[in-house]
Design an enzyme around this catalytic site. Structure first.
Site, PDB file in Angstrom:
ATOM      1  N   TYR A  47      -6.725   6.898  -0.297  1.00 45.84           N
ATOM      2  CA  TYR A  47      -7.611   7.939  -0.783  1.00 45.84           C
ATOM      3  C   TYR A  47      -8.036   8.831   0.385  1.00 45.84           C
ATOM      4  O   TYR A  47      -8.377   8.304   1.459  1.00 45.84           O
ATOM      5  CB  TYR A  47      -8.836   7.219  -1.354  1.00 45.84           C
ATOM      6  CG  TYR A  47      -9.885   8.100  -1.946  1.00 45.84           C
ATOM      7  CD1 TYR A  47      -9.755   8.563  -3.246  1.00 45.84           C
ATOM      8  CD2 TYR A  47     -11.005   8.458  -1.201  1.00 45.84           C
ATOM      9  CE1 TYR A  47     -10.731   9.368  -3.789  1.00 45.84           C
ATOM     10  CE2 TYR A  47     -11.976   9.259  -1.751  1.00 45.84           C
ATOM     11  CZ  TYR A  47     -11.836   9.714  -3.039  1.00 45.84           C
ATOM     12  OH  TYR A  47     -12.793  10.504  -3.576  1.00 45.84           O
ATOM     13  N   GLY A  49     -14.994   4.984   4.711  1.00 43.67           N
ATOM     14  CA  GLY A  49     -14.206   6.134   5.152  1.00 43.67           C
ATOM     15  C   GLY A  49     -14.674   6.604   6.516  1.00 43.67           C
ATOM     16  O   GLY A  49     -15.720   6.187   7.014  1.00 43.67           O
ATOM     17  N   GLN A  79      -7.247  -4.784   8.249  1.00 43.46           N
ATOM     18  CA  GLN A  79      -6.600  -3.766   9.071  1.00 43.46           C
ATOM     19  C   GLN A  79      -5.299  -4.355   9.597  1.00 43.46           C
ATOM     20  O   GLN A  79      -5.187  -5.583   9.746  1.00 43.46           O
ATOM     21  CB  GLN A  79      -7.557  -3.426  10.233  1.00 43.46           C
ATOM     22  CG  GLN A  79      -7.032  -2.424  11.231  1.00 43.46           C
ATOM     23  CD  GLN A  79      -6.774  -1.075  10.602  1.00 43.46           C
ATOM     24  OE1 GLN A  79      -5.807  -0.920   9.879  1.00 43.46           O
ATOM     25  NE2 GLN A  79      -7.629  -0.103  10.862  1.00 43.46           N
ATOM     26  N   HIS A  95      -8.040   3.023  -3.839  1.00 42.50           N
ATOM     27  CA  HIS A  95      -8.990   3.094  -2.717  1.00 42.50           C
ATOM     28  C   HIS A  95     -10.010   4.183  -3.038  1.00 42.50           C
ATOM     29  O   HIS A  95      -9.683   5.179  -3.685  1.00 42.50           O
ATOM     30  CB  HIS A  95      -8.283   3.479  -1.414  1.00 42.50           C
ATOM     31  CG  HIS A  95      -7.280   2.468  -0.930  1.00 42.50           C
ATOM     32  ND1 HIS A  95      -6.909   2.380   0.392  1.00 42.50           N
ATOM     33  CD2 HIS A  95      -6.574   1.507  -1.586  1.00 42.50           C
ATOM     34  CE1 HIS A  95      -6.010   1.415   0.535  1.00 42.50           C
ATOM     35  NE2 HIS A  95      -5.771   0.881  -0.648  1.00 42.50           N
ATOM     36  N   GLU A 129       0.860  -1.189   0.000  1.00 35.70           N
ATOM     37  CA  GLU A 129       0.000   0.000   0.000  1.00 35.70           C
ATOM     38  C   GLU A 129       0.893   1.236   0.000  1.00 35.70           C
ATOM     39  O   GLU A 129       1.897   1.281   0.715  1.00 35.70           O
ATOM     40  CB  GLU A 129      -0.894   0.027   1.244  1.00 35.70           C
ATOM     41  CG  GLU A 129      -1.785   1.272   1.283  1.00 35.70           C
ATOM     42  CD  GLU A 129      -2.531   1.437   2.598  1.00 35.70           C
ATOM     43  OE1 GLU A 129      -3.524   0.722   2.810  1.00 35.70           O
ATOM     44  OE2 GLU A 129      -2.102   2.284   3.415  1.00 35.70           O
TER      45      GLU A 129
END
Ligand code: FAD
Length: 284
Positions: free
Chosen positions: A48, A107, A177, A76, A16
């Protein structure tokens, strides 16, 4: 194709990155990506900004990954401040750049958003956006999952129920996560399997190389810190070079163990630090 890859039994490797904060920082991010590409990842995802203002930057970075580096890119996208028209606009941009994969997220509520705006948002949960994308686009969709439960969910059971809905809405695979305790992840895999979630799940790994970074990471992710990692911080936190080595070593051991357990994928949160990623990849 990421879907085919994850369907195979080999553990995938992915990274990422985040887009540049300022427009004139693009060359630095592209240099980072050039260095990461040399490590042969199966795909690279780009984050993002939730408010929407940074969406063009995510598309530009994902386009570089897809078209210049010829590596599958995942852009994203967050729907908390989005209307259908915004999604359509983004889809057009993805199509133009040949980007086929998105990580579809709700988000977090931006600080600038009023109660009225937040509670009347068009897409309440990630699954609502995923349903829309599935019906109206040809995108392949990934989703987020939380081995230690999402911070808003009252119980793991409810979080898993919503995760199942998100998968059923059209999610092809999940990215987790970050977590520091592999047993937490293995328990989560058992629970997802019991909940009937069968899509591949990539394990999110964040190498911690400074004491300060651990503090910020734990605040943002809510991940628990095992004694072994706490001891590393206590022993090496004051000495940057030793801390760096110990943090990388911890991530390497985490990844080796995950690979031995045959997890679907390892997704490294690189923090745009290719040297650190290279040190990890060469050791695994
Ligand atoms: P959801 O899947 O919508 O879940 C959010 C909460 O709502 C959960 O508690 C869930 O249990 C609950 N819920 C879901 N459906 C229902 C329902 N039908 N009824 C009641 N409750 C429900 N953020 C960014 O801003 N930009 C990024 O690039 C970014 N990348 C990320 C990458 C990964 C791998 C991960 C794990 C997170 C990322 N995030 C990013 C953070 C993410 O936006 C937040 O964690 C956010 O709070 C939740 O997003 P979600 O898509 O998981 O939400």
């Amino acid at each position: 194709m990421i879907n085919d890859l994850l369907a195979k039994k080999k553990t995938s490797l992915s990274f990422e990155v985040f887009p540049p904060k300022k427009d004139d920082d693009f060359p630095a991010v592209f240099n980072t990506l050039d260095a990461l590409a040399k490590l042969n990842p199966d795909f690279i995802s780009c984050t993002y900004g939730a408010g929407g203002s940074k969406s063009k930057k995510t598309v530009e970075v994902a386009s570089y990954i897809q078209n210049q580096l010829k590596i599958d890119a995942i852009a994203h996208i967050t729907c908390v401040g989005f209307k259908q028209t915004d999604l359509k606009e983004n889809y057009e941009a993805f199509k133009k750049e040949g980007i086929q994969y998105v990580l579809a997220l709700r988000g977090d509520r931006p600080q600038t958003m009023t109660d009225e705006q937040y509670y009347s948002r068009e897409f309440e949960h990630a699954s609502d956006m995923i349903r829309y994308l599935k019906d109206n686009t040809t995108l392949e969709i990934a989703g987020a999952c939380y081995p230690e439960k999402h911070y808003e969910a009252d119980t793991m059971e409810n979080d898993l129920k919503h995760l199942k809905e998100k998968v059923d809405a059209g999610t092809s695979f999940l990215i987790s996560q970050l977590f520091f305790d592999n047993d937490t992840f293995y328990r989560f895999l058992e629970l997802t399997s019991k909940a009937g979630i069968t899509v591949p799940i990539c394990a999110g790994i964040m190498p911690v190389t400074t004491a300060k970074q651990l503090g910020t990471t734990v605040t943002l992710s809510g991940s628990s810190v095992p004694k072994e990692l706490a001891d590393i911080i206590a022993n090496y936190g004051e000495n940057p070079e030793d801390m760096r080595k110990a943090g990388i070593d911890y991530a390497v051991r985490q990844i080796r163990d995950l690979k031995e357990h045959g997890v679907d994928g390892i997704h490294i949160y690189t923090m745009n630090r290719p040297k650190m990623a290279a040190e990890i990849v060469t050791q695994i």
